[in-house]
Design a protein around this motif. Sequence first.
Motif, PDB file in Angstrom:
ATOM      1  N   LEU A  99       3.812  56.658 -16.156  1.00 39.74           N
ATOM      2  CA  LEU A  99       3.352  56.947 -17.513  1.00 39.74           C
ATOM      3  C   LEU A  99       2.612  55.745 -18.085  1.00 39.74           C
ATOM      4  O   LEU A  99       3.137  54.636 -18.106  1.00 39.74           O
ATOM      5  CB  LEU A  99       4.526  57.296 -18.427  1.00 39.74           C
ATOM      6  N   ALA A 100       1.423  55.943 -18.517  1.00 38.47           N
ATOM      7  CA  ALA A 100       0.590  54.920 -19.157  1.00 38.47           C
ATOM      8  C   ALA A 100       0.340  53.707 -18.263  1.00 38.47           C
ATOM      9  O   ALA A 100      -0.037  52.653 -18.753  1.00 38.47           O
ATOM     10  CB  ALA A 100       1.195  54.499 -20.496  1.00 38.47           C
ATOM     11  N   ALA A 101       0.545  53.833 -16.964  1.00 39.08           N
ATOM     12  CA  ALA A 101       0.326  52.716 -16.058  1.00 39.08           C
ATOM     13  C   ALA A 101      -1.160  52.448 -15.831  1.00 39.08           C
ATOM     14  O   ALA A 101      -1.567  51.313 -15.614  1.00 39.08           O
ATOM     15  CB  ALA A 101       1.010  52.982 -14.719  1.00 39.08           C
ATOM     16  N   ASN A 102      -1.964  53.484 -15.905  1.00 41.51           N
ATOM     17  CA  ASN A 102      -3.400  53.358 -15.662  1.00 41.51           C
ATOM     18  C   ASN A 102      -4.123  53.346 -17.006  1.00 41.51           C
ATOM     19  O   ASN A 102      -4.544  54.377 -17.500  1.00 41.51           O
ATOM     20  CB  ASN A 102      -3.882  54.512 -14.778  1.00 41.51           C
ATOM     21  N   GLY A 106      -7.920  50.544 -22.237  1.00 46.00           N
ATOM     22  CA  GLY A 106      -7.442  49.230 -22.655  1.00 46.00           C
ATOM     23  C   GLY A 106      -8.080  48.107 -21.857  1.00 46.00           C
ATOM     24  O   GLY A 106      -8.438  47.066 -22.409  1.00 46.00           O
ATOM     25  N   ARG A 107      -8.230  48.326 -20.558  1.00 48.34           N
ATOM     26  CA  ARG A 107      -8.868  47.304 -19.713  1.00 48.34           C
ATOM     27  C   ARG A 107     -10.341  47.134 -20.073  1.00 48.34           C
ATOM     28  O   ARG A 107     -10.851  46.012 -20.108  1.00 48.34           O
ATOM     29  CB  ARG A 107      -8.709  47.672 -18.245  1.00 48.34           C
ATOM     30  N   LYS A 108     -11.027  48.228 -20.357  1.00 45.70           N
ATOM     31  CA  LYS A 108     -12.437  48.130 -20.754  1.00 45.70           C
ATOM     32  C   LYS A 108     -12.580  47.401 -22.081  1.00 45.70           C
ATOM     33  O   LYS A 108     -13.474  46.570 -22.250  1.00 45.70           O
ATOM     34  CB  LYS A 108     -13.058  49.523 -20.838  1.00 45.70           C
TER      35      LYS A 108
END
Length: 116
Positions: A99-102, A106-108
């Motif tokens: 869950l929400a690992a990817n 946020g990374r962008k």
Amino acid sequence: MFVISIKSIELVYNIKQYGNMSTKKQIVFPRLAKLMEQIGENIKLPRKRRKLTTIQVAERAEIAAQRYISLKKVDTSVAFGAYLNVLRVLGLQDDVLQLAANDDLGRKLQDLELLT
């Protein structure tokens, strides 16, 4: 004495007003309702593969059978702990870690901040 009775009345009023907050259902948009249906299906199929009945899973998860049925449907009143217990019974508890690992967005956003 009079002040104490007023506080007692206020306390009773607050309990009545706020006591059932945990049973309030959340409003779910149609797209999220479809996701919840898919989660229910994702729980039902492993149960069937393991040849377990609804009652068996509910008992092993230590939840009411009706609660187990509710978590397979779009019922927002089901606590997350109930999902975790059912996944534990099915041996799928570690799937929750996905869950929400990817977090692509946020990374962008973080990368954009580094560029400025």
